[in-house]
Design a protein around this motif. Structure first.
Motif, short mmCIF file in Angstrom:
data_model
loop_
_atom_site.label_atom_id
_atom_site.label_comp_id
_atom_site.label_asym_id
_atom_site.label_seq_id
_atom_site.Cartn_x
_atom_site.Cartn_y
_atom_site.Cartn_z
N VAL A 137 0.84 -1.20 0.00
CA VAL A 137 0.00 0.00 0.00
C VAL A 137 0.87 1.25 0.00
N VAL A 138 1.90 1.26 0.86
CA VAL A 138 2.80 2.41 0.93
C VAL A 138 3.52 2.60 -0.40
N ASP A 139 3.99 1.52 -0.98
CA ASP A 139 4.70 1.61 -2.27
C ASP A 139 3.79 2.16 -3.37
N THR A 140 2.54 1.69 -3.38
CA THR A 140 1.58 2.16 -4.39
C THR A 140 1.29 3.65 -4.22
N LEU A 141 1.06 4.05 -2.97
CA LEU A 141 0.76 5.46 -2.69
C LEU A 141 1.97 6.34 -2.99
N THR A 142 3.16 5.84 -2.67
CA THR A 142 4.37 6.62 -2.94
C THR A 142 4.57 6.80 -4.44
N GLY A 143 4.28 5.74 -5.21
CA GLY A 143 4.37 5.85 -6.66
C GLY A 143 3.39 6.88 -7.20
N LYS A 144 2.18 6.87 -6.63
CA LYS A 144 1.16 7.84 -7.04
C LYS A 144 1.62 9.26 -6.70
N LYS A 145 2.25 9.41 -5.55
CA LYS A 145 2.75 10.72 -5.14
C LYS A 145 3.81 11.22 -6.10
N THR A 146 4.68 10.33 -6.53
CA THR A 146 5.73 10.71 -7.47
C THR A 146 5.13 11.22 -8.78
N GLU A 147 4.09 10.53 -9.25
CA GLU A 147 3.41 10.95 -10.48
C GLU A 147 2.76 12.32 -10.29
N LEU A 148 2.11 12.51 -9.13
CA LEU A 148 1.45 13.80 -8.87
C LEU A 148 2.47 14.92 -8.74
N GLU A 149 3.61 14.63 -8.15
CA GLU A 149 4.65 15.65 -8.02
C GLU A 149 5.19 16.03 -9.40
N ARG A 150 5.26 15.06 -10.29
CA ARG A 150 5.70 15.35 -11.65
C ARG A 150 4.65 16.24 -12.35
N THR A 151 3.38 15.89 -12.13
CA THR A 151 2.30 16.71 -12.70
C THR A 151 2.33 18.12 -12.14
N ARG A 152 2.56 18.22 -10.82
CA ARG A 152 2.61 19.55 -10.19
C ARG A 152 3.75 20.38 -10.78
#
Length: 246
Positions: free
Chosen positions: A38-53
């Motif tokens: 779960v943490v790995d999945t959420l962290t991956g999602k955060k990385t994508e969102l940070e790239r979008t930001r």
């Protein structure tokens, strides 16, 4: 001459194997922990969102620069309009007045066009800032979710570590009771084949889960109680007890 060990010492290997199996299961459980995934999945999602930001921040900055240029152009045109209007007010030359009126008309159209562009740029800026704000809100919520998931993961890992520490301590206690040569053979077979000791129960080897052949059982029955025997199927030390069916 084969290795000899008292039956009670051989029986200790079953405890040792049980603890080693538990330690292996705990290690696997730690690696495949759902909370970790779960943490790995959420962290991956955060990385994508940070790239979008980052992309959205760059887009916002580009539009802000464009707006500044447009505002500067408007100011330049307005300054020329103010200057020409003042010249028109004080001019006594019919020719100059005609030229100034024509230029003021042209500047008026230019200003109107620039203001339309300025308005469009402002609308674009508003849209991009809203998109950026939305992404930042998602990131804030996601950070909270990651913190909660991380706490759950760490709690689960702490529980596993507690079990591992307890099992490791028990293993050390049991291993200390096993004769050195028998323990060395156990460790060698475990490292090579994955299992160091197998319980012969009702003619079935626990390591392989397979009933031994009649010829093998005959040999085992003929062996002395202190003979150390290897399982013909798993190559683990075959431990005989009252349940072995001999």
């Amino acid at each position: 001459m084969g290795l000899k060990a008292a039956p009670e010492d051989q029986a200790l290997l079953l405890e040792l194997q049980e603890l080693d199996t538990k330690l292996r299961q705990l290690a696997r459980r730690s690696e495949k922990l759902p909370e970790r995934e779960v943490v790995d999945t959420l962290t991956g999602k955060k990385t994508e969102l940070e790239r979008t930001r980052a992309e959205q921040s760059g887009a916002v900055e580009d539009v802000r620069l464009e707006l500044k240029r447009t505002e500067s152009d408007v100011e330049v045109v307005q300054a020329r309009i103010t200057r020409d209007a003042e010249r028109l007010r004080t001019s006594t030359s019919v020719k100059d007045v005609a030229a100034l009126e024509q230029e003021l008309e042209s500047l008026g159209r230019r200003k109107s066009d620039l203001e339309d562009i300025e308005l469009a740029v402002m609308e674009t800026l508003e849209e991009r800032e809203a998109a950026l704000a939305g992404t930042e809100a998602e990131l804030a919520a996601l950070s909270t979710e990651i913190s909660e998931a991380t706490a759950a993961r760490d709690a689960a890992l702490a529980e596993i570590e507690g079990e591992r520490t307890h099992a490791a301590a028990n293993r050390q206690t049991v291993a200390a009771k096993v004769p050195a040569d028998l323990l060395a053979l156990y460790e060698k077979q475990r490292e090579r084949y994955g299992t160091g000791a197998s319980h012969l129960r009702g003619g079935v080897s626990s390591a392989s889960g397979v009933a031994l052949a009649a010829t093998d059982m005959t040999k085992i029955r003929a062996a002395a109680p202190d003979d150390v025997i290897l399982c013909p199927d798993s190559s683990a030390i075959l431990v005989r007890t009252a349940e072995s069916g001999l």
